[in-house]
Design an enzyme around this catalytic site. Structure first.
Site, PDB file in Angstrom:
ATOM      1  N   HIS A  27     -96.336 -34.848  23.810  1.00 31.31           N
ATOM      2  CA  HIS A  27     -96.245 -33.450  24.224  1.00 31.31           C
ATOM      3  C   HIS A  27     -95.708 -33.328  25.642  1.00 31.31           C
ATOM      4  O   HIS A  27     -96.480 -33.349  26.601  1.00 31.31           O
ATOM      5  CB  HIS A  27     -97.633 -32.804  24.134  1.00 31.31           C
ATOM      6  N   HIS A 258     -93.362 -28.161  22.995  1.00 29.64           N
ATOM      7  CA  HIS A 258     -94.812 -28.397  22.944  1.00 29.64           C
ATOM      8  C   HIS A 258     -95.150 -29.826  22.528  1.00 29.64           C
ATOM      9  O   HIS A 258     -95.860 -30.522  23.240  1.00 29.64           O
ATOM     10  CB  HIS A 258     -95.504 -27.410  21.994  1.00 29.64           C
ATOM     11  N   GLU A 402    -125.058 -23.396  20.002  1.00 23.64           N
ATOM     12  CA  GLU A 402    -125.294 -24.798  19.627  1.00 23.64           C
ATOM     13  C   GLU A 402    -124.124 -25.694  20.031  1.00 23.64           C
ATOM     14  O   GLU A 402    -124.315 -26.789  20.575  1.00 23.64           O
ATOM     15  CB  GLU A 402    -125.524 -24.908  18.105  1.00 23.64           C
ATOM     16  N   HIS A 464    -131.202 -22.417   5.664  1.00 25.70           N
ATOM     17  CA  HIS A 464    -131.807 -23.177   6.760  1.00 25.70           C
ATOM     18  C   HIS A 464    -132.227 -24.584   6.346  1.00 25.70           C
ATOM     19  O   HIS A 464    -132.704 -25.351   7.180  1.00 25.70           O
ATOM     20  CB  HIS A 464    -133.024 -22.419   7.300  1.00 25.70           C
TER      21      HIS A 464
HETATM   22  C1  LIG Z   1    -109.607 -27.873  17.871  1.00 26.91           C
HETATM   23  C2  LIG Z   1    -108.143 -28.125  17.792  1.00 26.91           C
HETATM   24  N1  LIG Z   1    -107.401 -27.433  16.930  1.00 26.91           N
HETATM   25  C3  LIG Z   1    -106.082 -27.668  16.802  1.00 26.91           C
HETATM   26  C4  LIG Z   1    -105.479 -28.624  17.561  1.00 26.91           C
HETATM   27  C5  LIG Z   1    -104.016 -28.924  17.384  1.00 26.91           C
HETATM   28  N2  LIG Z   1    -103.277 -28.429  18.560  1.00 26.91           N
HETATM   29  C6  LIG Z   1    -102.947 -29.229  19.563  1.00 26.91           C
HETATM   30  S1  LIG Z   1    -102.177 -28.425  20.797  1.00 26.91           S
HETATM   31  C7  LIG Z   1    -102.254 -26.960  19.971  1.00 26.91           C
HETATM   32  C8  LIG Z   1    -101.681 -25.721  20.575  1.00 26.91           C
HETATM   33  C9  LIG Z   1    -102.307 -25.471  21.876  1.00 26.91           C
HETATM   34  O1  LIG Z   1    -101.667 -24.451  22.549  1.00 26.91           O
HETATM   35  P1  LIG Z   1    -101.797 -24.424  24.114  1.00 26.91           P
HETATM   36  O2  LIG Z   1    -103.172 -24.734  24.514  1.00 26.91           O
HETATM   37  O3  LIG Z   1    -101.213 -23.135  24.555  1.00 26.91           O
HETATM   38  O4  LIG Z   1    -100.903 -25.637  24.580  1.00 26.91           O
HETATM   39  P2  LIG Z   1     -99.358 -25.613  24.964  1.00 26.91           P
HETATM   40  O5  LIG Z   1     -98.590 -25.425  23.691  1.00 26.91           O
HETATM   41  O6  LIG Z   1     -99.164 -24.477  25.897  1.00 26.91           O
HETATM   42  O7  LIG Z   1     -99.125 -26.941  25.558  1.00 26.91           O
HETATM   43  C10 LIG Z   1    -102.876 -27.129  18.748  1.00 26.91           C
HETATM   44  C11 LIG Z   1    -103.101 -26.039  17.777  1.00 26.91           C
HETATM   45  C12 LIG Z   1    -106.296 -29.343  18.469  1.00 26.91           C
HETATM   46  N3  LIG Z   1    -105.813 -30.297  19.233  1.00 26.91           N
HETATM   47  N4  LIG Z   1    -107.613 -29.061  18.585  1.00 26.91           N
END
Ligand SMILES: Cc1ncc(C[n+]2csc(CCOP(=O)(O)OP(=O)(O)O)c2C)c(N)n1
Ligand SMILES: [Mg+2]
Length: 658
Positions: A27, A258, A402, A464
């Site tokens: 990334h 990204h 939680e 529960h």
């Molecule tokens: C809980 C979770 N859900 C989905 C992902 C997959 N994922 C990685 S980065 C991302 C997008 C994140 O967007 P942002 O925080 O704006 O990062 P940017 O594209 O700006 O670098 C996703 C959906 C993850 N890493 N963790």
């Protein structure tokens, strides 16, 4: 001439581009967009010393947007940490390189916590900030006086856990926590307009946070924002307006940067745009020197801190706390008391009784519950509340959060100096699960006190009543699950959990149980995970394996079998994880050759049967519940679902052909 802040930042951009290009995976967008803000933080604000990554009074830095891992790898390399080396970075995302896809705390000493599951880094940082204030209350500014910085993305601020974490931080007034939000308005699917229209700043302000905005591509603007954040007594959200993939002229500002390599043409264009003429993975001498100097900024401060520690009356105690030394002196006298006077109580009550001894003997424990204090029995006498008015307290009211609680406990454990334990109902481990998984992955010493561990909780009914929870938690690597059968086993399991480096789950009953361990023993029997609680009197034909509340039923079944001349061992198995780790000879002694059809093995646990064939063999008998429970008093449910000696006995006799 000194390199400009922008030129220092461009080193991060170049390394991120080059490493992702080499791996053809990763990334680049996030590190390129936040390079200027991170440069300001690491060259002018963050207190750290690459010569001693574990310096206890360092500021904590959490890259909550863990997909931008090249940002932290570049920073660690440039500021002069021993690891990662440039060779490690060249092998980004390859087997054996500490520069894993996402930052892993166990790979590199400069990584405070594992991030990647979005939102959890921010939530762990809350726990780090709690631990800092707590230890500050005990040891004072001269030994504990640091901040917690976070870089979070749009994703971190969308995940539900950010609400729990920020709510807690606002309530606890964790003013030394500062979150830099990479506000690039881009996520994987494209513009954030696709999925978000909330006012994030207003939301944080409403939770008691200080907020400030800046141009995240202007290092001096970021510095002014950080000054304001530091000056304010509330936790701060610094909105850094950035452009994802900044510097890549054709792709910046788009989701294309990204999570994919930019490609050779775009990398070449970006080099031109940024005025970066060095070949891949090479850092010009002026830039390398500038970064090294930044990395040495706090070395004098660290030396002064060590002088203060050496002169402190609290030195030995502080060092023991940070080293995680835990006394087990409470256990022996407490066990002797139990044997002298066996109590007929629920194991949640046994846990509270053990905690009275533990909290008195071990100052590092910090308890809490997600609004079930009176049900989880997690608060002991005299335990003061840890809140904004008393950071020295040792009990946290987490509220109905939680996931936030579990993530905060991870942060507290990783900060060091404290041992967090926290409770909710076992069924709500589902709400904690992503953080429990990170406890396990990171080896964080967190103790989950999960009560109401079966249909035995009674009237609250199927929502529960945990069914699949025990087995699904046991399936999680590096997590130790305990289900003790009485007060003695509960005390032993607490001692084992406290002595263990990683996380533990204690599954505890709501309902009272008959004492099953009534003799003094030389050893902590639960340490083996399973042990023969009672050996067969007649010729052994049956081995009954039970956990927790079902051990007393197994003893009754054994009595009735023996009365019919059928010998039966009763094996109590409080921890399958620990049993599986025993040497073969021991396992063989307790459960001889599972394929041997001469002996019938029977598992008895009021939960899902899947997995028990591992100990019973396919030809064995598994007494459990593979459906949802029901709402009724516990004794009625035990009868209804067949958890009585009277219901189990005929099933065994039938299997034996009698
Ligand atoms: C809980 C979770 N859900 C989905 C992902 C997959 N994922 C990685 S980065 C991302 C997008 C994140 O967007 P942002 O925080 O704006 O990062 P940017 O594209 O700006 O670098 C996703 C959906 C993850 N890493 N963790
Ligand atoms: Mg984004």
């Amino acid at each position: 001439m000194q390199p400009t802040q922008r030129r220092l930042a461009n080193a991060i951009r170049a390394l991120a581009m080059d490493a992702v290009e080499a791996a053809n995976s990763g990334h680049p967008g996030m590190p390129m967009g936040m390079a200027d803000a991170a440069t300001t933080l690491f060259t002018r604000y963050l207190k750290y010393d690459p010569a001693d990554p574990k310096w206890p009074d360092r500021d904590r830095f959490v890259l909550s947007a863990g997909h931008g891992s090249m940002l932290i790898y570049a920073l660690l390399y440039l500021t002069g940490y021993a690891e990662p080396t440039i060779e490690d970075i060249k092998r980004f995302r390859q087997l054996g390189s500490p520069c894993a896809g996402h930052p892993e705390n166990y790979e590199l000493p400069g990584i405070e916590c594992t991030t990647g599951p979005l939102g959890q880094g921010l939530a762990m940082a809350v726990g780090m900030a709690v631990a800092e204030r707590h230890l500050n209350a005990i040891y004072g500014d001269s030994l504990v006086d640091h901040r917690t910085f976070v870089i979070a993305g749009d994703g971190c601020l969308m995940e539900g856990v950010n609400h729990e974490a920020a709510g807690l931080a606002g309530h606890l007034k964790l003013g030394r926590m500062i979150v830099l939000w990479d506000d690039n308005r881009i996520t994987i699917d494209g513009s954030t307009d696709l999925s978000r229209n909330e006012d994030v700043i207003a939301r944080y302000a409403a939770m008691g946070w200080h907020t400030v905005e800046c141009d995240g591509l202007d290092g001096n603007a970021v510095a002014r924002a950080l000054d304001a954040a530091i000056a304010d007594e509330r936790p701060s959200l610094v909105r850094c307006k950035t452009i994802i993939g900044y510097g890549a002229p054709n792709k910046q500002g788009t989701a294309a940067t990204h999570g994919a390599a930019l490609g050779p043409d775009e990398v070449a264009a970006a080099r031109k745009e940024l005025g970066w003429t060095s070949p891949p993975f090479e850092i010009p001498a002026d830039v390398a020197a500038g970064w090294r100097k930044a990395g040495q900024r706090s070395s004098v401060e660290r030396a002064e801190w060590h002088r203060r520690l050496a002169a402190s009356k609290q030195r030995a105690e502080f060092e023991a706390r940070i080293a995680g030394e835990i006394s087990d002196e409470w256990l022996k006298p407490y066990l002797a008391e139990l044997i002298a006077n066996p109590p007929k109580v629920a194991t949640r009550k046994s846990s509270e009784m053990a905690l009275e001894a533990i909290n008195a003997a071990i100052p590092a424990t910090i308890g809490g519950s997600a609004d079930l204090t009176g049900s989880n029995n997690t608060k002991t006498k005299g335990q003061e509340t840890l809140d904004a008015g008393n950071y020295g307290g040792r009990y946290i009211y987490y509220g109905i959060r939680e996931f936030g609680m579990a993530a905060a406990m991870n942060g507290m454990a990783l900060h060091g100096g404290v041992v967090p334990y926290g409770g909710t109902f076992l069924v709500f481990t589902d709400y904690c699960r992503p953080a429990i998984r990170l406890s396990a992955l990171q080896g964080a010493k967190v103790i989950y006190v999960m009560t109401h561990d079966s249909i035995g909780l009674g009237e609250d009914g199927p929502t529960h009543q945990p069914i699949e929870h025990l087995q699904s938690l046991r399936a999680m690597p590096q997590l130790t699950v305990y289900r003790p059968a009485d007060a003695v086993e509960t005390a032993e399991c607490w001692a084992l959990a406290l002595a263990h480096e990683g996380p533990s789950v204690l599954a505890l009953t709501r309902q009272n149980l008959r004492p099953v361990r009534i003799r003094a023993e030389k050893h902590i029997l639960c340490a083996r995970g399973a042990y023969r609680l009672r050996g067969a009197k007649a010729d052994r034909k049956v081995i009954l394996i039970a956990t927790g509340s079902e051990v007393e039923i197994a003893l009754d079944v054994a009595d009735q079998l023996e009365a019919e001349g059928i010998g039966a061992d009763v094996v109590s198995m409080p921890s399958t994880d620990r049993f599986d780790a025993q040497e073969a000879a021991y396992r063989e002694d307790i459960l001889p050759d599972v394929s041997n059809r001469e002996i019938l093995r029977v598992s008895i646990e009021a939960g899902a049967t899947i997995g028990w064939e591992r100990y019973t063999g396919l030809h064995g008998l598994r007494i459990g519940i593979d459906q949802y429970g029901a709402s009724a008093p516990a004794p009625d449910l035990y009868k209804h679902f067949g958890f009585t000696a009277e219901a189990i006995l005929p099933k065994i006799l039938e299997k034996l052909g009698k």
